[in-house]
Design an enzyme around this catalytic site. Structure first.
Site, PDB file in Angstrom:
ATOM      1  N   ASN A 147       0.857  -1.181   0.000  1.00  0.00           N
ATOM      2  CA  ASN A 147       0.000   0.000   0.000  1.00  0.00           C
ATOM      3  C   ASN A 147       0.894   1.231   0.000  1.00  0.00           C
ATOM      4  O   ASN A 147       1.624   1.460   0.969  1.00  0.00           O
ATOM      5  CB  ASN A 147      -0.879  -0.061   1.263  1.00  0.00           C
ATOM      6  N   ASN A 181      -9.351   5.049  -4.337  1.00  0.00           N
ATOM      7  CA  ASN A 181      -9.601   5.782  -3.095  1.00  0.00           C
ATOM      8  C   ASN A 181      -8.825   7.083  -3.037  1.00  0.00           C
ATOM      9  O   ASN A 181      -7.843   7.286  -3.759  1.00  0.00           O
ATOM     10  CB  ASN A 181      -9.311   4.891  -1.879  1.00  0.00           C
ATOM     11  N   CYS A 223      -3.311  20.204 -10.054  1.00  0.00           N
ATOM     12  CA  CYS A 223      -2.987  18.915  -9.439  1.00  0.00           C
ATOM     13  C   CYS A 223      -4.224  18.411  -8.716  1.00  0.00           C
ATOM     14  O   CYS A 223      -5.261  19.071  -8.699  1.00  0.00           O
ATOM     15  CB  CYS A 223      -1.783  19.045  -8.501  1.00  0.00           C
ATOM     16  N   CYS A 247     -21.373  -2.242  -1.702  1.00  0.00           N
ATOM     17  CA  CYS A 247     -20.187  -2.083  -2.522  1.00  0.00           C
ATOM     18  C   CYS A 247     -20.528  -1.177  -3.690  1.00  0.00           C
ATOM     19  O   CYS A 247     -21.697  -1.001  -4.027  1.00  0.00           O
ATOM     20  CB  CYS A 247     -19.668  -3.435  -3.016  1.00  0.00           C
ATOM     21  N   CYS A 300      -3.125  26.463  -3.874  1.00  0.00           N
ATOM     22  CA  CYS A 300      -3.126  25.013  -3.611  1.00  0.00           C
ATOM     23  C   CYS A 300      -2.491  24.709  -2.251  1.00  0.00           C
ATOM     24  O   CYS A 300      -1.504  25.343  -1.863  1.00  0.00           O
ATOM     25  CB  CYS A 300      -2.359  24.282  -4.722  1.00  0.00           C
ATOM     26  N   CYS A 305       3.348  21.834  -5.117  1.00  0.00           N
ATOM     27  CA  CYS A 305       2.585  22.305  -6.279  1.00  0.00           C
ATOM     28  C   CYS A 305       2.848  23.799  -6.477  1.00  0.00           C
ATOM     29  O   CYS A 305       3.112  24.236  -7.592  1.00  0.00           O
ATOM     30  CB  CYS A 305       1.084  22.029  -6.088  1.00  0.00           C
TER      31      CYS A 305
END
Lengths: 401, 401
Positions: A147, A181, A223, A247, A300, A305
């Site tokens: 992950n 996600n 972004c 789901c 931002c 960025c």
């Protein structure tokens, strides 16, 4: 009781059967991968897996197709969109693929392309690598079964984006976000802003009938932290959803289309043909494909960025005037707080209606493309054409009506 | 010389080895298919291959998803578009698939999705059935390894379209044309006009960067013989091309997108959600997706098309007035000899330029979407918006510029 002759006959029979059984197994195994191919050839023979790709040169579409072998692409998320994305790039003969995912294949994934029931239980990256290597052994694969959002893995992910190119130590050419996600998208965004790494975002809505791709050039285009309205499934991911006994819906069609337009834009970007879309949406209910451009947001939240924006401004100032002016014009849009220009023939109300009613989901979930309420009044109908000739074209169309 | 005891030992050894070999082979095979599922369930568990599809109901997109199991679709041509089309329908849980193709899998097909190198040499329908059955054993498959354009096969093809439904003797619900040559398209067109069978056409251009899908309702919308400008690779097919040492270019991206929009429209048509497109094009160079409607041509060469038109007119006359008027308005377009309405923001000249220069191909080949020369002057710029609100929208856009 058996005689020596009978037993000898039986031994011979069994030996023959065993040889046949072993031959069958071996031919089933050997059947799989094709041999490696040293140089891409345009020769038109049935045994050449690259003939139809090299034909893009003769057709005048791509100048130097072989260049595809020099590129490295990182695919983050090997699910419904990411797996098909990886397969398309593999079949196109990309140089190297880095795959990142921490999930396992499940039967519940079988409503999307790529994975097969016998792979249930395997890690997605492991199963994907096995299939992809059989399809095209000329591609170099590097897989990471983790992950990317945890601290240690994020550091390693950054290191691989910086050094995982075809030649170790060189950065990858492009990062593709195919995750489901918010956290993972933000992690990729943070990494790419810090590294100045060009990447493409992709997403599919929870109701399975819309999707999008987006090109992010740090400092130049918005972004993922610049433009909150595009957040998909904010803060709650698939795992949380499943705990609640619900789901997200998904369709192989929508995911196949999103992977297709994503990889098509990857090819256009890497091989230099056609026009790369900054943002391309897909509304499956209406077969409507909105495009837009979004400028980076000077406010931002991501400091990298903002730094990239400063560096981009400096670079632009040094470029010949003519080019700069045109680009600025394209991305400026004063009446919209996010700097979003939507090229649309369909009103936002129609678009929203077409996405179906808001599903009954746990708090915090928003369907992609559901425009936040506060903006609705202000932005409805404020769509403008993007191309330079749009005024003349509109005039010409008006005259005919 | 061997004794009885020695021989008995050898027989036992061989018997054990043979059992092990057979077990290994069988477990490799068993590994593949999942068990059959009697009823589609919406239960959210990892082992349910239908949970993400059934979620379309809870999301308010599809009213009765289970109905998918009652439909039969015939896919003609199991190549770059047809194979992915069949896979998507299989994963969506379609009731029955009929597959028609006479070609063999070759390594030269590996630049498109679906087939794998170890299948080279197998017939496409055989290889496809094997893969698809493993993916979803709930689907009923019927395959025909023949060329539908020869006399005997054409008769058999007609018979299967008429009787090959889930319940033998009932017609299929939809025919999908995923072929790569003119003759096969014309054969499907002839059969469907005669049978009054609704079908969808799909195609990809020789330069691999555009494609389209088209819904054909005999008597109502233009059939393949009504509107010649849409002919792809007129009269010359892949086999002829290859003899000349050239081949059409193809990309997994373009073919994936075309299969995706095709099956998406199949799902919308069969399950009754969203808006089904009559014609949807894909220009990959510009990410431009033109839509249009084409009325049937009263001078169509196909007598069955003309008969279906008469029958459609009769049926329309019997329907309540209100509905009829709206539909007529949508498809009438006086300034274009084919009755084609193009919804376009891009001029035809731009579109043509974006398709790249005309490739160097044997005589008789035309790239899809290259508008025949005689029409160029007349039709250039004569594009109109399709939606009812287009005039107001154009006005609104003009005021803002």
């Amino acid at each position: 009781m058996a005689t020596v002759e009978e037993l000898k006959l039986r031994v011979r029979e069994l030996e023959n059967e065993l040889i046949k059984c072993k031959q069958r197994r071996s031919s089933e195994e050997q059947n799989q991968p094709r041999g490696r191919i040293e140089r891409m050839s345009a020769e038109v023979v049935d045994s050449n897996p690259y003939s139809r790709l090299m034909a893009l040169k003769r057709m005048g579409i791509v100048e130097d197709y072989e260049k595809i072998r020099s590129f490295t692409v990182a695919v983050v998320g090997v699910g419904g969109v990411g797996s098909v994305t990886a397969e398309m790039l593999t079949r196109c003969g990309i140089g190297k693929l880095l795959l990142f995912d921490y999930d396992k294949v499940e039967l519940a994934n079988m409503n999307r392309l790529f994975f097969q029931p016998h792979q249930a239980g395997l890690s997605k990256v492991e199963a994907a690598e096995h299939t992809l290597r059989n399809i095209n052994p000329d591609v170099v694969f590097e897989t990471h079964n983790y992950n990317i959002t945890t601290m240690d893995n994020f550091t390693h992910f950054m290191e691989r984006v910086s050094n995982g190119g075809l030649e170790e130590g060189k950065p990858v050419d492009l990062v593709l976000s195919c995750v489901d996600n918010f956290e993972a998208r933000m992690a990729i965004n943070t990494a790419c802003n810090e590294l100045g790494q060009i990447w493409m975002e992709s997403g599919v809505s929870e109701n399975a009938v819309s999707g999008h791709i987006q090109l992010i050039i740090p400092g130049e285009t918005a972004c993922f932290a610049c433009a909150p309205p595009l957040v998909v499934a904010a803060n709650i991911d698939e795992k949380t959803l499943k705990k609640d006994g619900v789901c997200a819906a998904s369709l192989p069609t929508t995911m196949g289309v999103v992977a297709g337009i994503l990889v098509q834009n990857v090819l256009k970007h890497l091989l230099g043909f056609g026009t790369v879309s900054f943002y391309l949406g897909y509304n499956a209910m209406l077969d409507f494909f909105p495009t837009m451009t979004m400028k980076a947001n000077p406010q931002c939240d991501d400091k990298h960025c903002r730094r990239q924006q400063e560096e981009f401004k400096k670079k632009e100032a040094e470029r010949p005037k003519q080019e700069v002016v045109q680009e600025e014009e394209e991305i400026v849009h004063e009446e919209n707080e996010w700097g979003i220009e939507l090229v649309s023939e369909v009103t936002e109300a129609e678009l929203q209606a077409a996405s179906g009613p808001k599903p009954d989901l746990p708090e915090g979930i928003t369907v992609a493309y559901t425009i936040p309420e506060k903006d609705e009044g202000a932005s409805s109908g404020q769509t403008v054409e993007e191309t330079d000739q749009s005024l003349e074209e509109l005039m010409a169309q008006m005259r005919k009506m």
